[in-house]
Design an enzyme around this catalytic site. Structure first.
Site, mmCIF file in Angstrom:
data_model
loop_
_atom_site.group_PDB
_atom_site.id
_atom_site.type_symbol
_atom_site.label_atom_id
_atom_site.label_comp_id
_atom_site.label_asym_id
_atom_site.label_seq_id
_atom_site.Cartn_x
_atom_site.Cartn_y
_atom_site.Cartn_z
ATOM 1 N N LYS A 185 0.838 -1.209 0.000
ATOM 2 C CA LYS A 185 0.000 0.000 0.000
ATOM 3 C C LYS A 185 0.876 1.264 0.000
ATOM 4 C CE LYS A 185 -2.937 -3.348 0.928
ATOM 5 N NZ LYS A 185 -3.752 -4.054 -0.040
HETATM 6 C C1 LIG Z 1 -4.503 -5.325 0.956
HETATM 7 C C2 LIG Z 1 -5.955 -5.511 0.978
HETATM 8 C C3 LIG Z 1 -6.598 -6.191 2.014
HETATM 9 C C4 LIG Z 1 -5.854 -6.888 3.120
HETATM 10 O O1 LIG Z 1 -5.026 -6.012 3.845
HETATM 11 P P1 LIG Z 1 -4.075 -6.628 4.983
HETATM 12 O O2 LIG Z 1 -3.618 -5.411 5.742
HETATM 13 O O3 LIG Z 1 -2.960 -7.309 4.260
HETATM 14 O O4 LIG Z 1 -4.873 -7.552 5.811
HETATM 15 C C5 LIG Z 1 -7.984 -6.247 2.001
HETATM 16 N N1 LIG Z 1 -8.706 -5.694 1.014
HETATM 17 C C6 LIG Z 1 -8.119 -5.049 -0.019
HETATM 18 C C7 LIG Z 1 -8.969 -4.438 -1.087
HETATM 19 C C8 LIG Z 1 -6.722 -4.961 -0.085
HETATM 20 O O5 LIG Z 1 -6.162 -4.332 -1.124
#
Ligand SMILES: *Cc1c(COP(=O)(O)O)cnc(C)c1O
Length: 378
Positions: A185
């Site tokens: 992210k």
């Molecule tokens: C990255 C992501 C998740 C999961 O995030 P984590 O912090 O790795 O649990 C859930 N939904 C979406 C749309 C994502 O891009």
């Protein structure tokens, strides 16, 4: 090709700033959820524009905690955008509730309000739109449908911190929003997440359930609920505080790079560049193309890998994954917008320390890979 550096999909922006913040926490001796988590939460709440923000160990635990706090349990239905990382629907399954998968518009990759209305039943409780790759879902029609049917809206904003919908920040539009600080992210704590909300009762429930369901009274706890331990450590919150100071610079550079990609790729046969819908506000967590039906996307990924460039599919069409076909009887292609997005999307590398020369190389490689059609077409 082998003399050129490998270009990765994402490289986080970490420097002495994060080290200094972590060092200070380690020296303080306060290592679990404490003052740094409180600071991180205050900064995110300010940024998103909500009264509350609760740090968690990931976006997955944030989504789970939010659903539990909303009282979701067996017999309930939760409407989930189909084109997403499986965590968005897995947390529904973990509550014994049924995820009802909703198609997406393959131009924005976000929940299609036209497919939503017909899937609402008397058991529906919550809608989970996903702000895909940093672009907000079309929230006004979704919120209107939610209001008409008395449903709550949980925004999966995992990859969309600072994205906006007609200038309003995501995570402040629905009942609650969930963010991720995974290294893929815009900003990261290694692992980490956050729930934002303006709902007082929900906030109280989230705070209780995040830490074992215990309420401190005098010198002991009273355990009011069977809670979790979803607390973020102050060590990781320290990384988050340093990362937030970089957020605007990171987003600005990513927007610049995305615009450069679009300028260079626009009109290239076989690819469609990301759209900029009326509500704007894309933060480009990922830069995702749609590749023509006639081109084999997976071979294209292989051809880019041979040129030293990491690319990948956009994300998954949940209804076509084995767990969901087996458990709920979906067949691949039942949700056509999502299925096309799954089969035809291609994510290109995008991170702030990329150079214009990297963009040149990626665009040239993609043009070559597309042109050498025997290698890429079916
Ligand atoms: C990255 C992501 C998740 C999961 O995030 P984590 O912090 O790795 O649990 C859930 N939904 C979406 C749309 C994502 O891009």
């Amino acid at each position: 090709m082998s003399d050129l550096a490998h270009i990765r999909l994402v490289v986080p922006e970490i420097d002495e700033d994060e080290l200094r913040e972590v060092q200070a926490v380690l020296a303080s001796g306060y290592l679990t959820q404490g003052p740094k988590v409180a600071e991180f939460e205050r900064l995110v709440a300010e940024r998103v524009g909500t009264r509350y923000a609760f740090a968690t160990t990931s976006a997955t635990t944030a989504l789970h905690l939010a659903l539990v706090a909303m009282g979701i349990s067996a017999g309930d239905e939760v409407l989930v955008a189909d084109f997403t990382f499986p965590a968005t629907a897995n947390v529904v399954v973990q509550q014994g509730a049924t995820p009802v998968l909703v198609d997406v518009d393959s131009s924005t990759f976000t929940m299609d309000p036209k497919d939503l209305e017909g899937k609402i039943t008397t058991r529906s409780r919550v809608l989970i739109p996903v702000h895909a790759f940093g672009l907000s879902a079309d929230m006004d029609p979704i919120l209107e449908i939610a209001r008409a049917h008395g449903l709550r809206v949980l925004e999966d904003a995992a990859c969309a911190i600072a994205a906006t919908y007609y200038d309003r920040p995501v995570g402040s539009l629905g009942t609650a929003g969930c963010f991720s600080f995974h290294p893929r992210k815009a900003i990261t704590t290694g692992e980490g997440g956050m729930i934002t909300t303006d709902d007082d009762a929900l906030a109280e429930r989230i705070a209780l359930l995040r830490s074992h369901g215990g309420v401190r009274t005098g010198n002991r706890f009273r355990f009011e609920a069977a809670g979790f331990n979803y607390r973020l450590s102050d060590i990781l919150a320290a990384v988050g505080v340093a990362q937030l100071r970089k957020l605007d610079r990171i987003l600005e550079r990513k927007r610049e790079l995305a615009a450069e990609y679009t300028r260079r790729l626009h009109g290239l046969e076989g690819v469609a560049t990301p759209v900029d819908p009326a509500w704007h506000g894309h933060v480009y967590q990922s830069y995702v193309l749609m590749i023509d039906e006639a081109i084999n996307r997976d071979r294209l990924i292989g051809a880019m890998r041979e040129r030293g460039i990491e690319t990948t599919l956009g994300t998954y069409a949940l209804h076509a994954e084995p767990f969901f076909t087996r458990t709920y009887g979906y067949r691949p292609g039942d949700l056509p917008g999502s299925y096309a997005s799954y089969r035809r999307s291609l994510t290109l590398p995008l991170y702030p320390s990329m150079t214009d020369a990297d963009i040149d190389r990626i665009v040239d490689s993609l043009s070559c890979a597309l042109a050498s059609s025997p290698g890429t077409t079916r």
